[in-house]
Each structure stands twice: as C-alpha cells, then as structure tokens.
Design a protein around this motif. Sequence first.
Motif, PDB file in Angstrom:
ATOM      1  N   ASN A   1       0.833  -1.213   0.000  1.00 35.35           N
ATOM      2  CA  ASN A   1       0.000   0.000   0.000  1.00 35.35           C
ATOM      3  C   ASN A   1       0.865   1.260   0.000  1.00 35.35           C
ATOM      4  OD1 ASN A   1      -2.163  -1.702   0.033  1.00 35.35           O
ATOM      5  ND2 ASN A   1      -3.025  -0.993   1.970  1.00 35.35           N
TER       6      ASN A   1
ATOM      7  N   LYS B   1      -7.130  -7.123   2.854  1.00 28.87           N
ATOM      8  CA  LYS B   1      -6.888  -6.779   1.464  1.00 28.87           C
ATOM      9  C   LYS B   1      -5.815  -5.699   1.417  1.00 28.87           C
ATOM     10  CE  LYS B   1     -11.648  -7.611  -0.077  1.00 28.87           C
ATOM     11  NZ  LYS B   1     -12.834  -7.029  -0.775  1.00 28.87           N
TER      12      LYS B   1
ATOM     13  N   THR C   1      -2.302  -4.139  -1.377  1.00 35.26           N
ATOM     14  CA  THR C   1      -1.618  -4.217  -2.669  1.00 35.26           C
ATOM     15  C   THR C   1      -0.112  -4.282  -2.445  1.00 35.26           C
ATOM     16  OG1 THR C   1      -3.353  -2.965  -3.766  1.00 35.26           O
ATOM     17  CG2 THR C   1      -1.235  -3.092  -4.901  1.00 35.26           C
TER      18      THR C   1
ATOM     19  N   GLU D   1       3.433  -3.723  -4.151  1.00 33.91           N
ATOM     20  CA  GLU D   1       4.022  -3.021  -5.295  1.00 33.91           C
ATOM     21  C   GLU D   1       5.495  -3.396  -5.409  1.00 33.91           C
ATOM     22  OE1 GLU D   1       0.905  -0.352  -3.336  1.00 33.91           O
ATOM     23  OE2 GLU D   1       2.919  -0.941  -2.669  1.00 33.91           O
TER      24      GLU D   1
ATOM     25  N   GLN E   1      -0.741 -13.438 -12.668  1.00 39.35           N
ATOM     26  CA  GLN E   1      -1.686 -12.973 -11.662  1.00 39.35           C
ATOM     27  C   GLN E   1      -2.841 -12.304 -12.399  1.00 39.35           C
ATOM     28  OE1 GLN E   1      -1.284 -13.344  -8.348  1.00 39.35           O
ATOM     29  NE2 GLN E   1       0.706 -14.383  -8.555  1.00 39.35           N
TER      30      GLN E   1
ATOM     31  N   ASN F   1      -5.075 -10.215 -11.615  1.00 38.44           N
ATOM     32  CA  ASN F   1      -5.349  -8.792 -11.400  1.00 38.44           C
ATOM     33  C   ASN F   1      -4.092  -7.932 -11.367  1.00 38.44           C
ATOM     34  OD1 ASN F   1      -8.145  -9.320 -11.118  1.00 38.44           O
ATOM     35  ND2 ASN F   1      -7.789 -10.004  -9.005  1.00 38.44           N
ATOM     36  N   ALA F   2      -2.970  -8.476 -11.781  1.00 38.71           N
ATOM     37  CA  ALA F   2      -1.733  -7.694 -11.742  1.00 38.71           C
ATOM     38  C   ALA F   2      -1.798  -6.537 -12.724  1.00 38.71           C
ATOM     39  CB  ALA F   2      -0.541  -8.585 -12.048  1.00 38.71           C
ATOM     40  N   ASN F   3      -1.340  -5.388 -12.287  1.00 36.21           N
ATOM     41  CA  ASN F   3      -1.256  -4.202 -13.136  1.00 36.21           C
ATOM     42  C   ASN F   3       0.190  -3.750 -13.205  1.00 36.21           C
ATOM     43  OD1 ASN F   3      -4.151  -3.869 -13.449  1.00 36.21           O
ATOM     44  ND2 ASN F   3      -4.150  -3.158 -11.305  1.00 36.21           N
TER      45      ASN F   3
ATOM     46  N   GLN G   1       1.896  -3.965  -9.697  1.00 34.31           N
ATOM     47  CA  GLN G   1       0.954  -3.841  -8.586  1.00 34.31           C
ATOM     48  C   GLN G   1       0.089  -5.099  -8.543  1.00 34.31           C
ATOM     49  OE1 GLN G   1      -0.896  -0.221  -9.971  1.00 34.31           O
ATOM     50  NE2 GLN G   1       0.398   1.055  -8.661  1.00 34.31           N
ATOM     51  N   VAL G   2       0.118  -5.793  -7.414  1.00 36.95           N
ATOM     52  CA  VAL G   2      -0.607  -7.052  -7.283  1.00 36.95           C
ATOM     53  C   VAL G   2      -1.579  -6.952  -6.104  1.00 36.95           C
ATOM     54  CG1 VAL G   2      -0.417  -9.553  -7.042  1.00 36.95           C
ATOM     55  CG2 VAL G   2       1.434  -8.266  -8.127  1.00 36.95           C
ATOM     56  N   PRO G   3      -2.891  -6.861  -6.371  1.00 40.98           N
ATOM     57  CA  PRO G   3      -3.884  -6.871  -5.279  1.00 40.98           C
ATOM     58  C   PRO G   3      -3.903  -8.235  -4.598  1.00 40.98           C
ATOM     59  CG  PRO G   3      -4.835  -6.057  -7.329  1.00 40.98           C
ATOM     60  CD  PRO G   3      -3.526  -6.682  -7.679  1.00 40.98           C
TER      61      PRO G   3
ATOM     62  N   GLU H   1      -5.673 -10.669  -1.460  1.00 42.18           N
ATOM     63  CA  GLU H   1      -6.669 -10.961  -0.434  1.00 42.18           C
ATOM     64  C   GLU H   1      -6.223 -12.226   0.293  1.00 42.18           C
ATOM     65  OE1 GLU H   1     -10.762 -11.195  -1.418  1.00 42.18           O
ATOM     66  OE2 GLU H   1     -10.707  -9.468  -2.783  1.00 42.18           O
TER      67      GLU H   1
END
Length: 704
Positions: free
Chosen positions: A47, A114, A116, A118, A173, A175-177, A184-186, A188
């Motif tokens: 985060n 939850k 993120t 980075e 992943q 949802n990886a951006n 950036q990997v969210p 949970e």
Amino acid sequence: MEYRVLKDNELFLLTDKKGDIPLNHKYGLGLYKKDTRFLSEMKITINGEEPILLKSEPGETYESSMLLTNPHIEKDGEVELWRESIEIKRHRFIYSDVLYDRVTLRNYNPKKVKFTVELSLDVDFSDMFIVRGFQNGTTGKKLGVSQTANDLVFSYVGADDIKRNTRVAWDEQENANVNDQTIQVPIELDHGEVKELTLYIIPTLAGEKIEVHDWSLAYKGLKENYKTWNESVTNISTEYKPLQNLVDRGIQDLQALSTDVGHGPFFVAGLPWFGVPFGRDSLIAALQMLPFQPDIVRGTLRTMAHYQGTKKDSWRDEEPGKIMHEVRYGELANTNQVPFTPYYGSIDSTPLFLILVTEYVHWYKDMQLFEELEKTIEAALDWIDLYGDRDGDGFVEYHQESSKGIANQGWKDSADSVVHRNGDFGESPIALAEVQGYVYQAKAGLAQIYEANGQEEKAKTLWKQAESLKKKFESAFWMEDKEFYAIALDKNKERVGTLTSNPGHVLFSGMLMEERAQKVMDMLVSPAMFSGYGIRTMGEGEAAYNPISYHDGSVWPHDNSMILLGMGLLKGDEQANKVISGMIEASQSFENHRLPELFCGYSREEGKPVPYPVACSPQAWAAGTPLTFVRTMLGLYPNIENNQLAIHPKLLPEMSELSLENLPLGDGYLSLKVKRDSSGHQVDIHKNTTGFLIQKAEHVSVNV
C-alpha cells in the motif's frame, strides 16, 4: 554499509539488507552482468509503505532470505492494515544467469485482509566504471520499456552497438497491473492464508537466449552444483570449530566466485566490484586451492594463457608474453574508452602464472598440461627477460605507460603504497621485493621440471639466472641496520626502506639466506608488524603508517597467506601459528565469520578488529586463506626431484586433530589424520594411492 550479495557464474546481485535496490542510492547496488548494471531499482512496498525489516540472514553466497512485516497503515482515519499483520518472506537465488526472486505473504490478522503489493523496477544499464565513479564517457541510450500481461522488458543499445535487455517476468496474476514500471498485485488473504509471488529476472546481451526454469527445478539444480563442488574438494575436518567454520565458509564462497568464460573454471577476484578475470587475484586464489581441487588450477592457467599479451600496446600496458591484469566487458571497455580488454598493468601476474604452473606440476606430475602450455611458459619467460627487466640490471621493474592505467603495478596498487621512510613516494621504474622472489621461484621451479624431463640445457640456463638473481637481491635489498629487506628499489636504484609485509612473500620462494629468512619471520610477528590479528601491510611507526589506509598499515588475509606458505616451508612453526591464531580470532568479529578482503590494522589491545569500510566480501584470495592455514599447519610440500611429500605438522594449541580425506596428489589420493597430544604429533595415513613417498619430520611418528 552492510549489503547482501549473490553470485552464480557471471551474474551477481547486490542489495541492502531488506533485499531492496533503492532508487538513487549511492552504494552501487544492483544486478550486474558483464560489467553492466541490469537492475538499478527493485523495491517492495505494501500500500505504498516500506516494510519493516525483522531479520536478514547473510546465508550462503548462492541464496539469501529476508523476513519483513508491514507498518501500521491508515488512510483518512481508517485502518488499512494493522501493524505486523503480514509476514513477508523474501527468498532469492541465481541459477544459469537468471535471478529467481520469491515473495511469500502470510496473514496473521484474525480477519481477512486486502492490500496491494508493489514492486518498483528500473534499469539504467550503467557501465561498472561509471557506477563506481571512476570514469565518465560516451554511452548509449535507452530504447524504452515494453510489457505484456506478465513481463516487462527494459532495452538499451550501448555505445558499443550491443543491445542489452532486462526481462522481468512473473507468475501470472489475474489482477496484476503495471503502472510506471511498478508491478501492482492486489492481495486478499484469509487468516493464516499464504500466497507466493515469484519474479524471474533475465539479463541478456546481443540477443542471447537464456532458459528460465521452474523455480523448484532451478533451486534443485543450484543445490546439485554445490553438492558436486563440495564432493570435488578435499574434505577438511577438525574439532576446532572456529577453524572448521572458516574453512567451510571459504570453500562455499570460492564456489560462488568460480566462473567459466570458455577455458575452464577459475575464481574471479571478489564482490561486488571485481567479479571478472583478474591476473594476480585469480592466480593466488588458485594457488591457495591447489592442493585441494586441481580443476580450478587448470581452468585458471588456461584462462590466463588465452589472454596472454601478443604485442606492444602502451594503451593497455601490453607486451608480448605478459599475463594480463584484468578484463572488463562493459561498453566503456568495448569502445576503448578504458584500456581493459584486457589491461596488462600488473608486474606480478606473469611470474605468478609461472609459479602456479610449477606448483601444479610438482603437486600433480601432470606433464600433459605443462606441454600444452609450454609456448605460453616460454613467452612468459621471454617477457621477464626482455620487457620485465626494463634496464638490464637483473631485476623486474614496472612503469605505467597507459594514460588511464595503474601507476603502482604490484599487489599494493594504490598510489601511496610504495613510500620512502621520509614520506616521499617511490618513483618508477620500481623493482618490488616480492616480484624478485616470484621470478626466482618461477625459474627455479621450472628448472626442476626441465631437469626431471631431461631438458638439461633449459634447466641450466634457468638455474644460472635464478642464482644470479638471488645474489643480486641480497646485495641490493637487504638493509643491515633494520635486519630486513626493502620493499623496493626506485628509479635511482635506491632502497625504499619502509618496513612492509612485501618481503614476507619471498620466504616461499626459497631464495633467502637462512639466517636472514629467520630475521624476516621474526620481524613479521614483531609488535610493529603484527597487530595481534594479522601481519600489517606496513609497520607501525613508519612515516606513512596508517591503520585505516588501504595498503599502508591495514591487514590483508591473502598477504598473510602468502607469508604463511613461506613460514611453513621454512618450518617457522611458532611464527606461523601466531599468525594463524590471530586471523582465526579476527574472523569471529566479521559477519558470517568470513575473512574480508582487508581490515584495519589497529592493535588487538585497542579492541576487536575494525572493518575497512569498502572491503570486498566475499573476496577470492581472502576466502582461500584458511586453506593455507591447513597446508601450513600440516607442512605439506611436495618435492618433484625425489618424489616425496613432506609432512611437518604443528597444530595450534587449541587443536588436537586435523584430517584430510581424498587429498589429490600425483595421479592418486592421500587421506590422513594428524593427532596432537602431550607427546607430540602422530600422523595416521589410511590411504595413499599417489606414488609419493611420505617424508615425515623427525619428531613425528607416522602410522601407515
């Protein structure tokens, strides 16, 4: 700064203790290959906040691990992540030119969380000379960054027209951006749940293809490489744990520092700044390893032979027959902005090459390799006589010709290392004491080989030259008022009379008069020269003495090791064991009980050893130093003329036994155990397939 370093073959990683490479740091951290930095930033946040370091183990040189956790994170008065909720483990290793980097996340919060993760990345593709602040120059340009769903590729074309890429791939992943070179990997995680993120970082030059393995297969391959290495090295065991730990650490570090550029394995000089073929360093480290693992010696000799000088080139201080000093592979070297492709400004690499050849043949009786290298050997001898002896006075001198070369070209290569007692620097051409000893030892050793091989004329010529050098050396270098030898003769043939460790190297050559050799050994363990932890490079009380200098009062383990080889040969047991005990004690104060490249020369009475701020660690010839402790204490010296191996054991008072299993010698193996009790030393030999006769010291009983 404390750092973490990993290496395998030509790739090495240097990070801070967290495992990060912070942006715009000043310590040269990064991922390097072929003298280029292929990763200049690698930082993990949660985060947007930096994790807190809990533990960072130096571990082995082939893998590292860090344990971290999250700080307390709030936003607009709302708790995003309670402090110490997440355990963060980082585990990484290098295998086959790929960096494998795994982050394992565990939730200790009683509720689902939850957040993120980075991972910020950047690559500057800087040349090693620029990173270290030694040079500026014309460089290439970045070509940008391309990305797919699960990788980033940084590209660069150098001033040498070589394209360099760093590919960063990760396990898929959903949802990886990727945002501005940050992955950036969210995440949970339920209570107790664990998730792994794995990066694969692959540097390439000129379109080379590198295979990326599954994590577990790569790790297994790495472990198997080390297992094979350990099995190839003589097993050394003692109940004295400080020595055992030091030997084991040195052997592991030497495996990490082994590299093959196409001519067999050899040791690069050290990390982080000297992970390249290095004439004297690689040769001395191979000499230290010689009795315990012959493959490294063969690879070192073949590598040095490949790079032997062929022409007169003042820009590189190159001359026909000269053994190189250092090879560099970055764009500044490739575009001739620095003279390191290779650079030859080393006065001692050539005779050290010949010493390694002779010691290898004396130990292993391998005339096949000798004959393979015979033209290289002859060219090296010609260099000594035609170019090394610049003025025909019988001594080998150095003088810098390259405008970007090195001024002092012995192992003490800093600008202030050769200094008169009045503080004036010695001016070149300079003839160093230890270099004359190396030349004598090389010629005498080769003469023995030629004699044994029936080449009488060559042997006679070398014996005559060696004897002439011996007489001249005694006359020119001995200082009667100091009962010691000068470090050097300057351009006016005046003695540079400062008391230094350099003449100690000459003990191993067998060149010194017996009475004077004894005085040298006594001086080296005197309060002026011996700090309590090791022999200083310069004596306390000399005009230039400085315990925190690089070469004028510091303690270098390899310097001590070269002296110890001579003390062992001359049966200077008392002096040798004093030095060995001091260095073992010193090692206990350094991280992982590892001897560094050097440390400060403060006296033992002033406290624990003081680290030198920019010492390389691991350093090959420092890692190899404990092996010379073993050889010196056992008094292992083969004689090719009568096919005998001398064993003259003198264990430390703290020790009662020392064993060697499968020591390669001749074309076989030797296994032995030395035990010490109140009546003396006993040697039990339980394997001898070597063809060598064992020559025992008079006070030692031998059971076969």
